[in-house]
Write an enzyme that holds these catalytic residues in place. Structure first.
Site, short mmCIF file in Angstrom:
data_model
loop_
_atom_site.label_atom_id
_atom_site.label_comp_id
_atom_site.label_asym_id
_atom_site.label_seq_id
_atom_site.Cartn_x
_atom_site.Cartn_y
_atom_site.Cartn_z
N ARG A 37 0.91 -1.25 0.03
CA ARG A 37 0.01 0.06 -0.04
C ARG A 37 0.95 1.17 -0.02
O ARG A 37 1.53 1.29 1.07
CB ARG A 37 -0.91 -0.13 1.36
CG ARG A 37 -1.99 0.77 1.40
CD ARG A 37 -2.92 0.34 2.44
NE ARG A 37 -2.38 0.83 3.51
CZ ARG A 37 -3.12 1.18 4.57
NH1 ARG A 37 -4.35 1.13 4.53
NH2 ARG A 37 -2.65 1.50 5.77
N THR A 68 -0.69 7.59 -1.03
CA THR A 68 -2.20 7.57 -1.60
C THR A 68 -2.80 6.43 -1.09
O THR A 68 -4.01 6.51 -1.23
CB THR A 68 -1.69 7.26 -3.11
OG1 THR A 68 -1.09 5.62 -3.25
CG2 THR A 68 -0.77 8.28 -3.87
N ASP A 116 0.56 -2.25 12.46
CA ASP A 116 1.15 -2.70 11.12
C ASP A 116 1.24 -4.21 11.09
O ASP A 116 2.35 -4.68 11.89
CB ASP A 116 2.24 -2.00 10.52
CG ASP A 116 2.57 -2.28 9.20
OD1 ASP A 116 2.92 -3.35 8.71
OD2 ASP A 116 2.69 -1.27 8.46
N ASP A 167 4.90 -5.34 9.63
CA ASP A 167 5.91 -5.16 10.35
C ASP A 167 5.92 -5.86 11.77
O ASP A 167 7.02 -6.24 12.23
CB ASP A 167 5.86 -3.57 10.98
CG ASP A 167 6.36 -2.67 9.72
OD1 ASP A 167 7.00 -3.09 8.81
OD2 ASP A 167 6.02 -1.43 9.68
C1 PRP Z 1 -1.26 -4.22 4.79
C2 PRP Z 1 -2.18 -5.48 4.99
C3 PRP Z 1 -2.97 -5.44 3.62
C4 PRP Z 1 -3.23 -3.80 3.56
C5 PRP Z 1 -4.38 -3.54 3.78
O1 PRP Z 1 -0.21 -4.56 3.89
O2 PRP Z 1 -1.47 -6.82 5.16
O3 PRP Z 1 -2.36 -5.97 2.66
O4 PRP Z 1 -2.03 -3.28 4.24
O5 PRP Z 1 -4.75 -2.18 3.63
P1 PRP Z 1 -5.78 -1.65 2.62
O6 PRP Z 1 -7.21 -2.59 2.80
O7 PRP Z 1 -5.94 -0.47 2.77
O8 PRP Z 1 -5.25 -2.09 1.04
P2 PRP Z 1 1.25 -3.45 3.41
O9 PRP Z 1 0.59 -2.59 2.29
O10 PRP Z 1 1.52 -2.69 4.82
O11 PRP Z 1 2.16 -4.36 2.97
P3 PRP Z 1 3.03 -5.25 3.89
O12 PRP Z 1 2.19 -6.59 3.87
O13 PRP Z 1 4.18 -5.94 2.71
O14 PRP Z 1 3.37 -4.75 5.07
N1 URA Z 2 -2.26 -2.36 7.31
C1 URA Z 2 -2.18 -2.80 8.48
O1 URA Z 2 -1.15 -3.64 8.85
N2 URA Z 2 -2.54 -2.43 9.49
C2 URA Z 2 -3.81 -1.42 9.41
O2 URA Z 2 -4.26 -1.15 10.38
C3 URA Z 2 -4.01 -0.98 8.13
C4 URA Z 2 -3.33 -1.59 6.95
#
Ligand code: PRP
Ligand code: URA
Length: 209
Positions: free
Chosen positions: A104, A108, A200, A203
């Protein structure tokens, strides 16, 4: 319109509390996500069709049941979805695993796709898309678009925690995709994080910041 199921099993709810707790460290967080994924897999497979088969027990012939119907495919959304795969595979070891890589954009909040690899027989499989978080819904909508573009026609979405905003977006974009959750939270904050959520997920699973 798709259905939304929230698994209220006490073990799922108990473990989710410790997943949410900011004092839970990476090792325990990972173990708990794995355990909750197993418990959710148990619930999500409740309606799988069965077929009768003839076997021999040590005592004699018997008619018993095995799972019938479509073969299952798991599709974790990278990265955080990876944390739920092993827990599900413990119960469904024969499932094939595809991957959709999305992150994400922090400015944006739009999903950016960087990797897709699915099993060959996409049309014949029932897919469970996995991601701990359904926040704005952008990532899940995009991952499911990606699967459908490649021929998938039977898809469920399994997440630990969702925001109502994300559920609504997902239902609008994919009214054929039922959603399975451990919790439906209150809202999103102005950074697109689920409140109260768990922070997160990627993380916390991988110890990054
Ligand atoms: C997080 C999570 C989802 C997304 C959800 O991933 O694991 O994939 O955000 O958010 P959304 O519904 O607003 O799209 P992130 O983009 O942080 O990537 P990561 O899993 O690599 O940390
Ligand atoms: N992605 C995450 O990992 N946590 C949130 O709360 C939203 C998006």
């Amino acid at each position: 319109m798709s259905k939304v199921y929230v698994f209220d099993h006490p073990l799922i709810q108990h473990k989710l509390t410790y997943i949410r707790d900011k004092n839970t460290g990476t090792k325990e967080f990972r173990e708990l996500v794995d355990e909750v994924a197993s418990l959710m897999a148990f619930e999500i497979t409740r309606e799988l069709p069965l077929q009768e088969v003839d076997i021999e027990t040590p005592v004699g012939p018997a008619t018993s049941k095995t799972i019938a119907g479509k073969k299952l495919g798991l599709v974790p959304i990278l990265r955080a979805g990876l944390g739920m795969v092993d827990g599900i595979l413990k119960l469904i070891p024969a499932a094939k695993v595809g991957h959709v890589g999305l992150y994400r954009d922090p400015e944006t909040l739009q999903p950016v796709e960087y990797y897709v690899k699915l099993p060959n027989d996409v049309e014949e499989r029932e897919f469970i898309v996995i991601d701990p978080m359904l926040a704005t819904g952008g990532s899940a909508v995009e991952a499911i678009n990606s699967l459908k573009k490649r021929g998938a026609n039977n898809i469920k979405l399994m997440c630990l925690v969702a925001a109502p905003e994300g559920v609504e977006i997902l239902q609008e974009a994919h009214p054929d995709v039922d959603i399975y959750l451990a919790a439906m939270d209150e809202k999103l904050n102005d950074k697109g994080y689920i409140v109260p959520g768990l922070g997160d997920a990627g993380d916390r699973l991988f110890g990054t910041k």
